[in-house]
Scaffold this motif. Sequence first.
Motif, PDB file in Angstrom:
ATOM      1  N   ALA A  93       9.133   8.424  -6.999  1.00 18.10           N
ATOM      2  CA  ALA A  93       7.378   9.142  -6.717  1.00 18.10           C
ATOM      3  C   ALA A  93       6.956   9.020  -8.181  1.00 18.10           C
ATOM      4  CB  ALA A  93       7.561   9.384  -5.841  1.00 18.10           C
TER       5      ALA A  93
ATOM      6  N   TRP B 124      -0.819  11.022  -6.861  1.00 17.64           N
ATOM      7  CA  TRP B 124       0.666  10.673  -6.166  1.00 17.64           C
ATOM      8  C   TRP B 124       0.966   9.305  -5.768  1.00 17.64           C
ATOM      9  CZ3 TRP B 124       4.917  13.962  -6.412  1.00 17.64           C
ATOM     10  CH2 TRP B 124       4.457  14.980  -6.668  1.00 17.64           C
TER      11      TRP B 124
ATOM     12  N   ASP C 202       3.789   6.879  -4.199  1.00 12.07           N
ATOM     13  CA  ASP C 202       4.725   6.712  -3.972  1.00 12.07           C
ATOM     14  C   ASP C 202       5.967   5.179  -3.725  1.00 12.07           C
ATOM     15  OD1 ASP C 202       6.513   8.257  -0.778  1.00 12.07           O
ATOM     16  OD2 ASP C 202       7.671   6.980  -1.545  1.00 12.07           O
TER      17      ASP C 202
ATOM     18  N   THR D  70       8.419   4.127  -3.139  1.00 14.40           N
ATOM     19  CA  THR D  70       9.734   3.690  -1.847  1.00 14.40           C
ATOM     20  C   THR D  70       8.432   3.436  -0.430  1.00 14.40           C
ATOM     21  OG1 THR D  70      11.070   5.752  -3.013  1.00 14.40           O
ATOM     22  CG2 THR D  70      11.323   4.701  -0.852  1.00 14.40           C
ATOM     23  N   LYS D  71       7.994   4.345   0.338  1.00 16.00           N
ATOM     24  CA  LYS D  71       6.493   4.281   0.733  1.00 16.00           C
ATOM     25  C   LYS D  71       5.673   3.430   0.812  1.00 16.00           C
ATOM     26  CE  LYS D  71       8.188   8.383   2.886  1.00 16.00           C
ATOM     27  NZ  LYS D  71       7.713  10.182   3.433  1.00 16.00           N
TER      28      LYS D  71
END
Length: 793
Positions: A698, A782, A784, A786-787
Amino acid sequence: MENQTFATPGRGPKPILGPNLIAFDELDDSETSVGGKAYALAKLSQAGFPVPAGIILTRLIDSDNHWQYLMDWWSQHNDKPLAVRSSFQAEDSGNLSFAGQNKTFLNVTSEANLRSSINKCFQSIERANTKSYQEHFNVDHSDARMNVVIQVMIEPKYSGVFFSQNPQDSGWLLEFIEGLGEDLVSGHKTPYQTSEAGISNLPADWQNDFTGQILHFGNLAKDFLKYEVDMEWAIDQYGKFFVLQARPITTQNTQVTVSNQLITTELERLKLNNSPDTTWDGQTFSEWTGFPSYLTFSLWKDAFGPNHAFGNALKKVGYLSYDSTLSLKNDSVLERVFGHVYINLDKLNKLYFGPIPYSVRTSPRPYLKFDPKKINLKTILATPYLMYRMAKVSWNLSTTRSKWLSECRKELISFKSQLQCPGEPDLYGRFSDKKLREAFLQHTEDFSRQTLFWPMVLIILVESSMSTLTALLQSVVGKEAARKLIHKWLTADIHTCTYDMNQSFREASADSSHRPFFLSSYGHRGPGELDLAHERWSELGETIFFKNTVRSTTTSKQRHDEVEQEILTMKTMKKELILQEWNQLREMLELREQWKMELLKPYAEIRYQALEIGRRNGLNQDIFWLRLSEIEESDILLTTQFADKAAQKISNRKRRFNIFRRYSFPNTFSLKQIEGYLSDSGQTDDLYFEGQGISPGAAFGTVCVVSDYSTANADSWPEDAILVAEATDPGWTPLFMKSKAVVVEKGGALSHCAIVAREMSIPAVTAIHQCHNRLKTGDKIWVDGTKGRVYHG
């Protein structure tokens, strides 16, 4: 108004509307700072044209007393819905329109909405796109004053645009739609048309008197304003005509007409050649940002056609290929749709097993679904043979895959040993015309027929291995868990030659003595390298390196051991088989990168040869706007006479593609979905976007949108830069090195963007539709990885 005598407005005291409020009928001739839109409307209103009642705000209202003046004016007009529009001082001149750069709000019916709309109009001068527009056209900031026009809304039966001079033909042009005109000027709807040149496409209830009114007032406006006009108009539910805007015809606003014509033509072409359910997929070429040049596309189109690399690769593994259907014997599965490049999945499916009673579905990802409408005598008779072919191919892929992989590896070694690519862009200047032509024809033929053959076989094997591994994992952990596991392993366990190239670039940036080695080893690559029109690193030279040392990255070697350990600890008897499949898939992906590294060497030579041909016939860089077949013709290859003939063709193609750039579709879509996608501008005020994570981690930072690599100046980027683009390729590595994270619209977990991001240990997210338009340079977000999510900060 045929004998209209234009009255001179009175010059007595203005009504007390309040500070910074000017009624249309009271605007002095000298008050041009209100902006072209407001000034033209006021002058037309004063001259007796049917302009809806309106006033001009020259400053933001800052007191309750002043606001009450505006509310009293609204009350005098029976509190009818209002249109609130920006009027920028420099807009709607003879050179610039600022069309679409500033804000417009329609059907404003409450005091709260009026306040909000006015505030947003005044604030729109600070929008990033407005500032970029000013800078691009060198608008003097002393002219950067915003005003707001407020008018009584018209409930239109028809809305349209009148061009006193047709941008594409002689005489006038009239375009219109039913209802509000916003969908016309934005290109979201195909308009009705009529023109002096004979264009006629009118609705059944259109009255000749409507055309007469529009021509009458349009020509009067041209004579009064003393310039060719682009006049927006409306006819209300009672047949009454109104002028909504009148501005000079500029290069910018004539694009509306050109766009509508081209979009209509392109849709008709697609409908003529395809069924409504025809489906296209763009994932194969997701690294092509925008549109490949004509020369590039024609070369790859050949490669995906009969008796060339892709068709022969299909035969190699047992598919029917182009022998399965006579209708495709002179065709290719690679096609353009609105300039972009896609694989036609309906054609592709026929190359596998011939006629089958299945249709392609696009969501959530392309898949075949039984379609009873396709059951006919032909498909019934073909079913036994179809089942046999499916079984045979499945057996071949499961039992012979390792052999083919080994053969593919040996062929790469042989290819490298026989490769003769000097990598010298200036070499072909010493060739005779005859030798240059022969070299170009030989290189293009070899590339599309032979060079790409084994890489195409490898791509088919990768798909097969991925399917096998997915099926194995699903039988053990279920569908969703299997998807997550494969995604996780792909982000951790792929080490390719692209990583070595990135490491070499890093060293060359830090130490100039390493630069000759980098350029000699990797100079055949570069930003946008799949397009022949883009420069290679060997051409760009020292300019590609960063001024300062960049951060180091970690390797994925340790993570490889973790993936293997995770598989071996699975509680299933299939774990050894899963590990075998995974290792084979990983090997294929790494071999794919090795092939790409080598095949781009002869590809670069084709570029250098084309450049020399362009230099000799006077086309220079415009050579890439010609198809391969157009260059191959021996009697026109090296003549300036041909260049003269090609100039108009090239100009038309550039114009068409500039308009197509406004449109973007998902990776997979059907013909019947296209019109829906065209009506989606891609703009949103959302604070959250759901995509797919392709590199974990992130990061928070500042958006840097890049639409064209050549214009990006990474040295000026902030320390927390986040790269946002339609798509990237390994040539964008210098920008990755300056980025804390990457957000793209196109490219999956197997894309080069994903691979590079993972190897550099920076988070990355893909599948954010129109991210390069929805996110703006300077936004704080942001990422992310990973998600697979992006959030506004």
